[in-house]
Write a protein that holds these residues in place. Structure first.
Motif, mmCIF file in Angstrom:
data_model
loop_
_atom_site.group_PDB
_atom_site.id
_atom_site.type_symbol
_atom_site.label_atom_id
_atom_site.label_comp_id
_atom_site.label_asym_id
_atom_site.label_seq_id
_atom_site.Cartn_x
_atom_site.Cartn_y
_atom_site.Cartn_z
ATOM 1 N N HIS A 292 6.354 6.280 -1.119
ATOM 2 C CA HIS A 292 5.876 6.780 0.163
ATOM 3 C C HIS A 292 4.725 5.911 0.665
ATOM 4 O O HIS A 292 3.944 5.369 -0.127
ATOM 5 N N VAL B 126 1.340 5.652 -0.945
ATOM 6 C CA VAL B 126 0.757 6.976 -1.147
ATOM 7 C C VAL B 126 1.385 7.543 -2.413
ATOM 8 O O VAL B 126 2.613 7.575 -2.542
ATOM 9 N N ARG B 127 0.567 7.962 -3.349
ATOM 10 C CA ARG B 127 1.101 8.448 -4.619
ATOM 11 C C ARG B 127 2.004 9.667 -4.404
ATOM 12 O O ARG B 127 1.713 10.523 -3.583
ATOM 13 N N GLU C 84 0.497 2.456 -7.798
ATOM 14 C CA GLU C 84 0.443 3.545 -6.824
ATOM 15 C C GLU C 84 1.823 4.028 -6.388
ATOM 16 O O GLU C 84 1.969 5.180 -5.983
ATOM 17 N N HIS D 143 0.848 -1.188 0.000
ATOM 18 C CA HIS D 143 0.000 0.000 0.000
ATOM 19 C C HIS D 143 0.889 1.246 0.000
ATOM 20 O O HIS D 143 1.724 1.424 0.898
ATOM 21 N N GLU E 283 1.685 5.552 3.978
ATOM 22 C CA GLU E 283 1.012 6.241 5.081
ATOM 23 C C GLU E 283 1.525 5.746 6.415
ATOM 24 O O GLU E 283 1.711 6.506 7.365
#
Length: 214
Positions: A181, A27-28, A101, A25, A183
């Motif tokens: 990156h 973060v764009r 992503e 997962h 979260e």
């Protein structure tokens, strides 16, 4: 001991090891060029058998190539699920990559012409692959120290990736690395959270002098 790290430096090394996660997962957002340069240089300073340095890194900057790689992974994901039998549906619920992503996609490959390197490989030619794995681990730990996530994608047909990236005959794609990156970092490996597997007790992996009898 010769020139040991300070207590805080040692703690930072062990922290990177224990907090490293296989991230899915992201973060764009872009990875800063100077950070990416440091990470790739860390990979390039990995140990290698016979100092052969067999890693080759392809940075994917063309969105169309990234999409094609993602399609290759998705195709193999379905084939892998079909091969898992009763665990098929369970596997299909897992997020196995973050290629669309993440800020950077890197393909780590073995160079061609490796047969020329005999030092350390005469009886164990797979040591070239072990050396590439060391480069991947260097990059992974450095990324964690920089506060970036990295995920190792191995669900692909090497021939498909070879054709997409014009990798020469004899060279071998090993990993698609998602870097970017996040979260937050997972509290534990994602496959533990998803109850796919658990970490084995160390006593099952550590022997003394001889392999124990079953």
């Amino acid at each position: 001991m010769a020139n040991p790290f300070s207590e805080s430096e040692r703690a930072a090394v062990y922290r990177a090891i224990y907090e490293r996660r296989d991230m899915r997962h992201f973060v764009r957002g872009p990875v800063a060029p100077e950070v990416l340069e440091r990470l790739i240089d860390a990979a390039h300073h990995a140990p290698s058998v016979g100092y052969m340095q067999p890693w080759r890194i392809v940075r994917i900057t063309d969105p169309a190539v990234r999409l094609a790689l993602h399609a290759a992974v998705e195709s193999e994901r379905i084939k892998t699920a079909d091969a898992l039998g009763q665990r098929r549906d369970e596997f299909m619920k897992l997020k196995v990559e973050g290629m669309l992503e993440c800020g950077e996609v890197l393909v780590m490959a073995l160079m061609d012409g490796r047969e020329r390197h005999v030092f350390g490989r005469r009886t164990m030619p797979e040591m070239d692959l072990a050396s590439v794995a060391c480069a991947i681990q260097n990059l992974w730990l450095a990324a964690r120290a920089e506060g970036l996530g990295m995920g190792w994608v191995s669900i692909f047909d090497p021939d498909d990736v070879r054709a997409l990236l014009d990798i020469p005959t004899g060279a071998q794609p090993v990993a698609i690395l998602c870097l970017g990156h996040v979260e937050r970092f997972y509290d534990e490996p994602m496959l533990e959270t998803e109850r796919w597997a658990t970490r084995k007790p160390l006593k099952e992996c550590l022997f003394e002098n001889r392999w124990p009898e079953a």
